[in-house]
Write a protein that holds these residues in place. Structure first.
Motif, mmCIF file in Angstrom:
data_model
loop_
_atom_site.group_PDB
_atom_site.id
_atom_site.type_symbol
_atom_site.label_atom_id
_atom_site.label_comp_id
_atom_site.label_asym_id
_atom_site.label_seq_id
_atom_site.Cartn_x
_atom_site.Cartn_y
_atom_site.Cartn_z
ATOM 1 N N ASN A 1 47.924 26.590 -38.739
ATOM 2 C CA ASN A 1 46.970 26.909 -39.581
ATOM 3 C C ASN A 1 46.237 27.908 -39.104
ATOM 4 O O ASN A 1 46.230 28.586 -38.150
ATOM 5 N N SER B 1 51.410 19.415 -37.046
ATOM 6 C CA SER B 1 52.264 20.614 -36.167
ATOM 7 C C SER B 1 52.517 21.793 -36.884
ATOM 8 O O SER B 1 53.446 22.698 -36.549
ATOM 9 N N THR C 1 38.590 22.685 -43.762
ATOM 10 C CA THR C 1 37.941 21.639 -42.878
ATOM 11 C C THR C 1 36.788 22.549 -41.862
ATOM 12 O O THR C 1 37.357 23.381 -41.378
ATOM 13 N N PHE D 1 52.478 4.697 -38.634
ATOM 14 C CA PHE D 1 53.226 4.440 -39.688
ATOM 15 C C PHE D 1 54.459 3.761 -39.404
ATOM 16 O O PHE D 1 54.998 3.833 -38.473
ATOM 17 N N ILE E 1 38.646 25.565 -40.710
ATOM 18 C CA ILE E 1 40.154 25.542 -40.357
ATOM 19 C C ILE E 1 40.808 25.588 -41.846
ATOM 20 O O ILE E 1 40.546 24.936 -42.732
ATOM 21 N N THR F 1 47.232 25.301 -34.660
ATOM 22 C CA THR F 1 48.261 24.251 -35.055
ATOM 23 C C THR F 1 47.484 23.129 -35.373
ATOM 24 O O THR F 1 46.778 22.741 -34.572
ATOM 25 N N GLY F 2 47.875 22.602 -36.490
ATOM 26 C CA GLY F 2 47.267 21.209 -36.954
ATOM 27 C C GLY F 2 47.893 20.136 -35.800
ATOM 28 O O GLY F 2 48.987 20.015 -35.369
ATOM 29 N N GLY F 3 46.861 19.244 -35.389
ATOM 30 C CA GLY F 3 47.432 18.276 -34.435
ATOM 31 C C GLY F 3 48.508 17.164 -35.020
ATOM 32 O O GLY F 3 48.968 16.496 -34.557
ATOM 33 N N PHE F 4 48.336 17.084 -36.164
ATOM 34 C CA PHE F 4 49.083 16.046 -37.099
ATOM 35 C C PHE F 4 50.480 16.389 -37.547
ATOM 36 O O PHE F 4 51.520 15.837 -37.217
ATOM 37 N N ILE G 1 51.229 14.122 -48.044
ATOM 38 C CA ILE G 1 49.934 14.180 -47.579
ATOM 39 C C ILE G 1 49.200 15.466 -48.151
ATOM 40 O O ILE G 1 49.814 16.511 -48.372
ATOM 41 N N THR G 2 48.075 15.024 -48.561
ATOM 42 C CA THR G 2 47.107 16.205 -48.770
ATOM 43 C C THR G 2 46.565 16.937 -47.991
ATOM 44 O O THR G 2 45.738 16.384 -47.211
ATOM 45 N N VAL G 3 46.900 17.930 -47.686
ATOM 46 C CA VAL G 3 45.948 18.961 -46.485
ATOM 47 C C VAL G 3 45.018 19.614 -47.433
ATOM 48 O O VAL G 3 45.131 20.277 -48.482
ATOM 49 N N GLY G 4 43.640 19.611 -46.834
ATOM 50 C CA GLY G 4 42.502 20.078 -47.498
ATOM 51 C C GLY G 4 42.761 21.472 -47.814
ATOM 52 O O GLY G 4 43.713 22.057 -47.595
ATOM 53 N N PHE H 1 33.328 22.814 -39.603
ATOM 54 C CA PHE H 1 32.084 22.411 -38.711
ATOM 55 C C PHE H 1 31.106 23.412 -38.864
ATOM 56 O O PHE H 1 31.245 24.572 -38.685
HETATM 57 P P1 2BA Z 1 46.612 18.599 -39.331
HETATM 58 O O1 2BA Z 1 46.280 17.788 -37.953
HETATM 59 O O2 2BA Z 1 48.196 19.148 -39.126
HETATM 60 O O3 2BA Z 1 46.402 17.529 -40.321
HETATM 61 C C1 2BA Z 1 47.112 18.011 -41.724
HETATM 62 C C2 2BA Z 1 46.917 16.793 -42.584
HETATM 63 O O4 2BA Z 1 47.236 15.519 -42.327
HETATM 64 C C3 2BA Z 1 45.328 16.481 -42.836
HETATM 65 O O5 2BA Z 1 44.579 17.370 -43.807
HETATM 66 C C4 2BA Z 1 45.415 15.081 -43.384
HETATM 67 O O6 2BA Z 1 45.414 14.946 -44.710
HETATM 68 C C5 2BA Z 1 46.628 14.427 -42.618
HETATM 69 N N1 2BA Z 1 46.496 13.687 -41.426
HETATM 70 C C6 2BA Z 1 45.883 14.090 -40.181
HETATM 71 N N2 2BA Z 1 45.733 13.183 -39.319
HETATM 72 C C7 2BA Z 1 46.153 12.126 -40.029
HETATM 73 C C8 2BA Z 1 46.255 10.780 -39.367
HETATM 74 N N3 2BA Z 1 45.689 10.490 -38.128
HETATM 75 N N4 2BA Z 1 46.705 9.808 -40.356
HETATM 76 C C9 2BA Z 1 47.111 10.376 -41.432
HETATM 77 N N5 2BA Z 1 47.081 11.521 -42.112
HETATM 78 C C10 2BA Z 1 46.672 12.551 -41.218
HETATM 79 P P2 2BA Z 1 43.448 17.592 -43.529
HETATM 80 O O7 2BA Z 1 42.291 16.562 -43.198
HETATM 81 O O8 2BA Z 1 42.783 18.561 -44.682
HETATM 82 O O9 2BA Z 1 43.370 18.702 -42.109
HETATM 83 C C11 2BA Z 1 43.781 19.840 -42.139
HETATM 84 C C12 2BA Z 1 43.987 20.463 -40.655
HETATM 85 O O10 2BA Z 1 42.330 20.546 -40.285
HETATM 86 C C13 2BA Z 1 44.363 19.555 -39.658
HETATM 87 O O11 2BA Z 1 45.883 19.608 -39.441
HETATM 88 C C14 2BA Z 1 43.632 19.987 -38.452
HETATM 89 O O12 2BA Z 1 44.234 21.139 -37.817
HETATM 90 C C15 2BA Z 1 42.251 20.307 -38.899
HETATM 91 N N6 2BA Z 1 41.332 19.014 -38.865
HETATM 92 C C16 2BA Z 1 40.930 18.117 -39.752
HETATM 93 N N7 2BA Z 1 40.264 17.402 -39.404
HETATM 94 C C17 2BA Z 1 39.810 17.821 -38.112
HETATM 95 C C18 2BA Z 1 38.815 17.258 -37.238
HETATM 96 N N8 2BA Z 1 38.021 16.220 -37.148
HETATM 97 N N9 2BA Z 1 38.653 17.927 -35.883
HETATM 98 C C19 2BA Z 1 39.533 18.987 -35.777
HETATM 99 N N10 2BA Z 1 40.633 19.610 -36.285
HETATM 100 C C20 2BA Z 1 40.618 18.917 -37.710
#
Ligand code: 2BA
Length: 107
Positions: free
Chosen positions: A41, A38, A95, A80, A7, A33-36, A89-92, A97
Motif C-alpha cells: 500500500n 502483506s 486510513t 480465524f 495509508i 506494506t499492510g501488516g495483515f 475483507i473490505t480494505v479501506g 492519522f
Molecule cells: P492491512 O494491515 O494489510 O489490512 C488490510 C485489511 O484487512 C484492513 O483494511 C481490514 O479490513 C483487514 N484487517 C486488518 N487487520 C485485521 C485483523 N486483525 N482482523 C481482521 N481483519 C483485519 P483497513 O482497515 O482499511 O486497513 C488498510 C491498511 O491500512 C492496513 O493494511 C494497514 O496497512 C493500514 N492500517 C489500518 N489500520 C491501521 C492502524 N490502526 N495502524 C496502522 N496502520 C493501519
C-alpha cells in the motif's frame, strides 16, 4: 501545523498524488506494506497548516476507494479458524492519522 499520515491502496496512490500536486499540497510518498494482508500500500506524509487539514482529508477521501479482497486465512497467523475457505475483507478507502507537529524546520 499537523502531520497527516494517510495509508491508501496503491491503486489510488497516483491519482491522490496528482491531486495533491495540483492543489499545491506538499507530501512525501512511501511504499508500505499492510501488516495483515502483506500487500503493498502507499503511505503519504503531509505536513499542513491547521486550517487546511479538513480540506486535505476531504481530498484523500475523494481519491480513495474501498475495495473487497479475498484472502486465505491460512496465509496469516490469526485467530480465524484454519479452514481453507477464502474470506472477504473490505480494505479501506484511506486510513488517516492526524498528529500535532511540535516543530517544522527546513535547512
Ligand atoms: P492491512 O494491515 O494489510 O489490512 C488490510 C485489511 O484487512 C484492513 O483494511 C481490514 O479490513 C483487514 N484487517 C486488518 N487487520 C485485521 C485483523 N486483525 N482482523 C481482521 N481483519 C483485519 P483497513 O482497515 O482499511 O486497513 C488498510 C491498511 O491500512 C492496513 O493494511 C494497514 O496497512 C493500514 N492500517 C489500518 N489500520 C491501521 C492502524 N490502526 N495502524 C496502522 N496502520 C493501519
Amino acid at each position: 501545523m499537523k502531520l497527516i499520515i494517510a495509508i491508501v491502496q496503491k491503486e489510488d496512490a497516483s491519482r491522490l498524488q496528482r491531486t495533491l500536486v495540483k492543489e499545491n499540497i506538499r507530501a512525501t510518498k512511501l511504499a508500505t506494506t499492510g501488516g495483515f494482508l502483506s500487500q503493498g500500500n502507499t503511505t503519504f506524509l503531509i505536513g499542513i497548516d491547521d486550517e487546511h487539514v479538513k480540506e486535505v482529508l476531504h481530498i484523500i477521501k475523494e481519491d480513495s476507494k474501498a475495495r473487497e479482497e479475498y484472502m486465505n486465512p491460512n496465509m496469516v497467523m490469526t485467530g480465524f479458524d484454519m479452514s481453507s475457505q477464502p474470506i472477504k475483507i473490505t480494505v479501506g478507502g484511506a486510513t488517516c492519522f492526524v498528529l500535532p507537529v511540535e516543530a517544522f524546520k527546513q535547512f
